[in-house]
Design a protein around this motif. Sequence first.
Motif, short mmCIF file in Angstrom:
data_model
loop_
_atom_site.label_atom_id
_atom_site.label_comp_id
_atom_site.label_asym_id
_atom_site.label_seq_id
_atom_site.Cartn_x
_atom_site.Cartn_y
_atom_site.Cartn_z
N TRP A 1 -8.00 -32.09 6.01
CA TRP A 1 -8.76 -32.26 4.78
C TRP A 1 -10.25 -32.29 5.07
O TRP A 1 -10.70 -32.83 6.08
CB TRP A 1 -8.34 -33.56 4.10
N ARG B 1 4.01 -24.49 -2.30
CA ARG B 1 2.91 -24.39 -1.34
C ARG B 1 3.02 -23.10 -0.53
O ARG B 1 2.05 -22.34 -0.42
CB ARG B 1 2.92 -25.60 -0.40
N GLU C 1 -4.75 -24.42 5.78
CA GLU C 1 -3.71 -25.12 6.53
C GLU C 1 -4.30 -26.07 7.55
O GLU C 1 -3.61 -26.56 8.43
CB GLU C 1 -2.78 -24.11 7.20
N SER D 1 2.90 -30.44 -4.12
CA SER D 1 2.74 -30.66 -2.68
C SER D 1 1.45 -31.43 -2.39
O SER D 1 0.35 -30.97 -2.70
CB SER D 1 2.70 -29.31 -1.94
N SER E 1 0.29 -31.99 0.59
CA SER E 1 -0.42 -31.31 1.68
C SER E 1 -1.25 -30.14 1.17
O SER E 1 -2.26 -29.78 1.78
CB SER E 1 0.59 -30.82 2.73
#
Length: 701
Positions: free
Chosen positions: A372, A191, A369, A246, A248
């Motif tokens: 969502w 990531r 970053e 990842s 995230s």
Amino acid sequence: MFAQLRLSSIWRGGEDFLQSFVPFVRLEFVSPPVRAALAYAFRTWVAGILALYIAFFCQLESPYWAAIAVWIASLPIPGMTVSKGIYRILGSIAGAVLGVLLIALFAQHPPLFILALALLMGGCTLASNLLRNFRSYATVLAGYTAAIISLPTVSNPNHIFDLAMARGSCTILGIICAIVVTRLFAPHKAREQVLLKLETALGDTALRATFPLVRKTGDDIYAFAYKLLADLISLDTEIEYAAAESASFRIHADRARDQLAECFGVVSAARAIRSMEDERGMLILPEALQRIREEAVVVLNDVPSAIAKKELSGVLNSLRDLRQQLAQQNPEQSGEMTQSVIRQRLFIDHLDDLLAHFENAVLDSMSLEGPWAADPKRHLDFHRDHRLAWINAFRAFTAIIVAGAFWIVTAWSSGASMLIFVAVVCSLFSSLPRPDQAGFTFFWGTLAAVCVAFPFVYVVLQRVDGNFVLMAMALSLVMIPGSTIGAFPKTNLFGFAFSVNFLAAIQLTNPMDYNVINFLNNNIALVIGVLFGTLAYVLILPTDLHAAHCYVRYRIKRGFEILSQREPPPPAKAWKSRMFDRVNRLYASAEALGAERNVWMESGLRALHFGNGILRLREMLATGKLSKEIAIMVQSILDSVGWFRDCPRVSCQFVATGVDVLQHSTPPEDPEARRVFIRTLGTLQEMDQFFERHPQYLEAK
């Protein structure tokens, strides 16, 4: 008190003594790449031994397949291991089902069985060449897994279900062990690495966008452009692997791909601005437009520092302000239709296109970053070489037929093993630019593995037989160095061939079979199978770089036809990402052929701009602002492009006629209709210049 002080000093001394060994334990005395390679090799060895132990404990048939599955699935990047493992499981299941079907249908008819297997391998090879990443690998795996399961049971079809379950269980066990060990012990940095590369790509794209605005020239801009395009294309694959590793990052993967698409759009718009001055001389702008041009250069040059400071919001505001200033520019209001007015309008449109794409790229970068957000599924389209896919499919089909005929005629007891490796090699490397070179590298790795396997089995393994711990330690002496070699890009294929085929050569089972004749027979089949598959790349329709180069140009022409005729019009992002991949291929193949790379990159970029012009004409038609006569003429031009592969000169004549007609037409009085009229004329002039500067595209097929 004295005793306490003494114990304290002894403890500190012991602690300092132990601390002195920490650099050695962490391998700090070697370079970071070597340290990462050793860590990967050790993880793979641990996963392989774990899979082997479980296979032995469960008394699975041919437990060495579990270890082979580990070494095939394991890759230096953790996300690649997870992604490859998932698709390998799917491919293995599909291959097992297909293998059972082959035996069920053709077990009593060996010639028909070989024909069916050849057709299956050809079809899987074809599909793998048209897919990307590990989806491509899954189709290859399905083909040669079917061969692995079906070939050993041709003479004993009643054993097919047992073998399918055994091989399938070992494969899935090995993949699970590889994924678990990778998840637990591998550093999960995909990531962070992808985010860093996306930021670097954004900064490089900003720098590339300034080149036409400051009129930068020279061969170095082609080298920079090639590197940027290659980085953007490879990032699509890395995004997939990072998403697999990842969670995230997985929720932002579509945003990351959209950033790549927007960067492609920026490069395309920058190339359009440069083309204006390359073809018609230096662009003289009024003071207001020149000031906007200079301000855009300042904003774009500040992007790398803004990325480093995490202050992209300021860049975003500056981009929006520049676009507002551009929207206020209206060179058509003078009432004149001079070439200067047309060029100013095109410059405004191209610069606004550049800034709009870069604004979207910045928004995507800033959201990577954040929380969502529900976004539509995005993917990038890349060049698919249908010609090469069919050639590779035919080669795999022919090689299986020839090798199968040899097996049937000679009745060689290990012919099935030989045929398995022919199938593996003929499909595994088919999508590479030089599969023949990859095949020979794989062959030398296989030969080295067999040479090491003989003394290992009869000198080492016999002495540790029955003691799993000693066997594991003995394997580490071979497998860790082999995996370390495979961790480096330049020696990856050799190390992979050595590691996997070493396990195939020693065939760890419980109990072990130390029959020398069987060992030699099986390993001769292994070496001959790999060599036969490699020679197939040399003898059966060998790689033709010139034909591959011509096919890319052919597909570009076909792309023009699709852009002009398909309803609804193809998305601009899909066209641009596919064309940049083709430009990348033209540049690379021109280098291999000894041709001028920059010339072919230039022609590819201009072809991209020509395709953008087709989409622009369709956009102008859709506005309904063109007069009926001009709309009919523009539609006839688009229709002529629909026959571009067969009659490119007809398209050229239609475009030239359109330019002539519009230049002698009276622009409409309505301001919006006048703007559409001027945009249409300017677009046709750019398309006419494409034919003039790149006559190689006027060659039919």
